[in-house]
Design an enzyme around this catalytic site. Sequence first.
Site, PDB file in Angstrom:
ATOM      1  N   GLU A 173       1.093  -1.126   5.386  1.00  0.00           N
ATOM      2  CA  GLU A 173      -0.246  -1.419   4.904  1.00  0.00           C
ATOM      3  C   GLU A 173      -1.197  -0.413   5.531  1.00  0.00           C
ATOM      4  OE1 GLU A 173      -1.537  -3.914   2.578  1.00  0.00           O
ATOM      5  OE2 GLU A 173       0.558  -3.428   2.145  1.00  0.00           O
ATOM      6  N   LYS A 213      -5.226   0.247   6.372  1.00  0.00           N
ATOM      7  CA  LYS A 213      -6.527  -0.394   6.478  1.00  0.00           C
ATOM      8  C   LYS A 213      -7.475   0.497   7.275  1.00  0.00           C
ATOM      9  CE  LYS A 213      -4.955  -3.887   4.260  1.00  0.00           C
ATOM     10  NZ  LYS A 213      -5.303  -4.008   2.832  1.00  0.00           N
ATOM     11  N   ASP A 252       0.816  -1.214   0.000  1.00  0.00           N
ATOM     12  CA  ASP A 252       0.000   0.000   0.000  1.00  0.00           C
ATOM     13  C   ASP A 252       0.848   1.262   0.000  1.00  0.00           C
ATOM     14  OD1 ASP A 252      -2.288  -1.530   0.022  1.00  0.00           O
ATOM     15  OD2 ASP A 252      -2.666  -1.298   2.172  1.00  0.00           O
TER      16      ASP A 252
END
Length: 239
Positions: free
Chosen positions: A104, A106, A73
């Site tokens: 990452e 999220k 990401d």
Amino acid sequence: MSGWSLETLLAGLHGEISLRLERSRAAIGHPVAKGDATEGIWIELLKNYLPERYRVDRAFVIDSTDTTSQQIDIVVYDRQYTPLIFKQDGTLVIPAESVYAVFEAKQSIDADQVEYAAKKIASVRSLYRTSLPIPSAAGVQPAKPPGHIIGGLLTFESEWNPPMGAPLLKALATAEATASLDLGCVAAHGIFMRQDDGNVLEADKRAATAFLLELIARLQTSATVPMIDVRAYARFLKG
């Protein structure tokens, strides 16, 4: 007196990021679109505030053995000293030697997301990184050993109660050394960090700013990426 307040400036930076993350979480219904928006907010923060020597993008990472990571990401990488940043149909592919940190992004943190991020981080750290001796005015310096790649997870919320407590520490402790999460942010609640004596949680009302400053401090200790062996990549021209 200038009238500026450092406390106000730092709080304002966090407030802006936190509000945007909360808004995207509430307003965007499509999971993929919501994920893209979350990544974009974190990437924009890092692009705006990290020193110019660093670049930040979503990317794959590749090494000179032709092994590729999973798509990451957020990749923090060097652009000043690193050639071979490939762009194929809008997708970036970055050599492993140039990478400083991977994250990452999220919506919320839980044990599954920690495990998922750890696997993504491991897919980058396991790549082979070349390093050449460095010419300088004082003579040729020895090749620099590739440094530790910072890895982490960035979210807005937590699925745990308490959000920053024993369940998070347990999830962080399960990751093997090659997949460990060094630094992360739960913007609504605080940050987590791996230190020499283990994982540390810090509840912080200005978590996004606290994360940014800690990342900058860790990047400062990383110094510069190793000198890439371009010829190791060039041998694939003979294929």
